[in-house]
Design an enzyme around this catalytic site. Structure first.
Site, PDB file in Angstrom:
ATOM      1  N   GLY A  38      -7.237 -45.295  49.638  1.00 40.96           N
ATOM      2  CA  GLY A  38      -7.824 -45.622  50.938  1.00 40.96           C
ATOM      3  C   GLY A  38      -7.352 -46.921  51.558  1.00 40.96           C
ATOM      4  CG  ASP A  94     -11.268 -47.051  51.846  1.00 39.49           C
ATOM      5  OD1 ASP A  94     -12.044 -47.560  50.997  1.00 39.49           O
ATOM      6  OD2 ASP A  94     -10.925 -45.860  51.798  1.00 39.49           O
ATOM      7  CG  ASP A  97     -21.051 -45.575  50.544  1.00 44.06           C
ATOM      8  OD1 ASP A  97     -21.960 -45.836  51.351  1.00 44.06           O
ATOM      9  OD2 ASP A  97     -20.959 -44.465  49.989  1.00 44.06           O
ATOM     10  CE  LYS A 125     -20.163 -44.677  55.005  1.00 43.14           C
ATOM     11  NZ  LYS A 125     -20.330 -43.396  54.325  1.00 43.14           N
ATOM     12  CG  PHE A 146     -18.124 -38.936  55.140  1.00 41.57           C
ATOM     13  CD1 PHE A 146     -18.376 -39.447  53.869  1.00 41.57           C
ATOM     14  CD2 PHE A 146     -16.869 -38.437  55.432  1.00 41.57           C
ATOM     15  CE1 PHE A 146     -17.384 -39.433  52.902  1.00 41.57           C
ATOM     16  CE2 PHE A 146     -15.874 -38.426  54.468  1.00 41.57           C
ATOM     17  CZ  PHE A 146     -16.132 -38.917  53.197  1.00 41.57           C
ATOM     18  CB  VAL A 147     -15.972 -43.192  58.899  1.00 39.11           C
ATOM     19  CG1 VAL A 147     -17.113 -43.471  59.852  1.00 39.11           C
ATOM     20  CG2 VAL A 147     -16.033 -44.134  57.709  1.00 39.11           C
ATOM     21  CG  ASP A 153     -10.284 -39.176  51.206  1.00 41.07           C
ATOM     22  OD1 ASP A 153     -10.752 -40.297  50.946  1.00 41.07           O
ATOM     23  OD2 ASP A 153     -10.487 -38.168  50.485  1.00 41.07           O
ATOM     24  NE  ARG A 159      -6.133 -40.337  51.148  1.00 41.64           N
ATOM     25  CZ  ARG A 159      -7.199 -40.819  50.512  1.00 41.64           C
ATOM     26  NH1 ARG A 159      -7.818 -41.881  50.980  1.00 41.64           N
ATOM     27  NH2 ARG A 159      -7.648 -40.252  49.416  1.00 41.64           N
TER      28      ARG A 159
HETATM   29  P1  IMP Z   1     -18.754 -47.273  46.706  1.00 38.66           P
HETATM   30  O1  IMP Z   1     -18.301 -47.452  45.288  1.00 38.66           O
HETATM   31  O2  IMP Z   1     -20.003 -46.444  46.807  1.00 38.66           O
HETATM   32  O3  IMP Z   1     -18.858 -48.557  47.473  1.00 38.66           O
HETATM   33  O4  IMP Z   1     -17.716 -46.330  47.389  1.00 38.66           O
HETATM   34  C1  IMP Z   1     -16.525 -46.761  47.846  1.00 38.66           C
HETATM   35  C2  IMP Z   1     -15.560 -45.610  47.923  1.00 38.66           C
HETATM   36  O5  IMP Z   1     -16.181 -44.381  48.363  1.00 38.66           O
HETATM   37  C3  IMP Z   1     -14.521 -45.955  48.947  1.00 38.66           C
HETATM   38  O6  IMP Z   1     -13.403 -46.571  48.333  1.00 38.66           O
HETATM   39  C4  IMP Z   1     -14.188 -44.610  49.539  1.00 38.66           C
HETATM   40  O7  IMP Z   1     -13.143 -44.015  48.821  1.00 38.66           O
HETATM   41  C5  IMP Z   1     -15.419 -43.747  49.367  1.00 38.66           C
HETATM   42  N1  IMP Z   1     -16.223 -43.644  50.613  1.00 38.66           N
HETATM   43  C6  IMP Z   1     -17.461 -44.139  50.827  1.00 38.66           C
HETATM   44  N2  IMP Z   1     -17.893 -43.858  52.065  1.00 38.66           N
HETATM   45  C7  IMP Z   1     -16.891 -43.174  52.664  1.00 38.66           C
HETATM   46  C8  IMP Z   1     -16.743 -42.600  53.998  1.00 38.66           C
HETATM   47  O8  IMP Z   1     -17.607 -42.666  54.882  1.00 38.66           O
HETATM   48  N3  IMP Z   1     -15.561 -41.965  54.222  1.00 38.66           N
HETATM   49  C9  IMP Z   1     -14.573 -41.875  53.289  1.00 38.66           C
HETATM   50  N4  IMP Z   1     -14.671 -42.398  52.052  1.00 38.66           N
HETATM   51  C10 IMP Z   1     -15.828 -43.031  51.734  1.00 38.66           C
HETATM   52 MG    MG Z   2     -11.429 -45.283  48.118  1.00 39.05          MG
END
Ligand code: IMP
Ligand code: MG
Length: 171
Positions: A38, A94, A97, A125, A146-147, A153, A159
């Site tokens: 990403g 990227d 979350d 987010k 969800f973006v 992706d 992407r």
């Molecule tokens: P985290 O570990 O929950 O912070 O998730 C981070 C990873 O989840 C990012 O590196 C993305 O690959 C994926 N992700 C989280 N939200 C989105 C979204 O809205 N679109 C696409 N990928 C996302």
């Molecule tokens: Mg990622």
């Protein structure tokens, strides 16, 4: 597809974040570590706006999330990383979350004898974070949708879109 952040707005914001990063690392040898896949578009745009001596490295993090398990196990693939001992690291992803990916990677990189580890994300987010991690550089705060695009992706597609968009159908 609904456009959430158009191309020209991303470009302006990346320029601004690059300025912040350049000031923070003045006179320090920097290694940028990008989180595959990403990070790629953000990374490519960001580094071309950084007038600093820097190295680039890549790492992969994948989480196994079953239908029933929330926040699954995170696997870090760091075969591509060079020796980072004594280096100042800026970890680039990227999107933040839940924050689990970033937190795991920061801990992992600290364990490799690095001099410092800071973080930059294009998107953060709102209202989703589950672990305590405060990114040092943030492009945009976005609502809980969800973006895709600009590196992000859905099922490994979209992407290549030059903007950040929200899919019409639920992800
Ligand atoms: P985290 O570990 O929950 O912070 O998730 C981070 C990873 O989840 C990012 O590196 C993305 O690959 C994926 N992700 C989280 N939200 C989105 C979204 O809205 N679109 C696409 N990928 C996302
Ligand atoms: Mg990622």
């Amino acid at each position: 597809m609904r456009v959430l952040i158009p191309e020209d707005e991303i470009s302006k914001r990346v320029e601004l974040v690059a300025g912040q990063i350049a000031r923070a690392y003045e006179g320090q040898p920097l290694t940028i570590v990008g989180v595959l896949t990403g990070c790629l578009v953000f990374l490519a745009d960001l580094i071309r706006r950084l007038d600093l001596p820097l190295r680039i490295a890549l790492v992969q993090a994948s989480s196994y999330r079953g239908a029933t398990t929330q926040g699954g196990e995170l696997h870090i693939q760091d075969d591509l990383l060079p020796d980072l001992k004594g280096r100042h690291i800026l970890l680039i992803d990227d999107i933040l979350d839940t924050g689990r990916t970033m937190k795991h990677l920061v801990d992992h990189l600290r364990g490799l004898g690095t001099a410092s580890v800071r973080t930059a994300v294009l998107l953060r987010k709102k209202g989703r974070q589950e672990v305590a991690i405060e990114p040092d550089f943030v492009g945009f705060e976005i609502p809980n949708e969800f973006v895709v695009g600009y590196g992000l992706d859905y099922d490994d597609e979209f992407r290549n879109l030059p903007f950040i968009g929200v899919l019409d159908r639920p992800a």
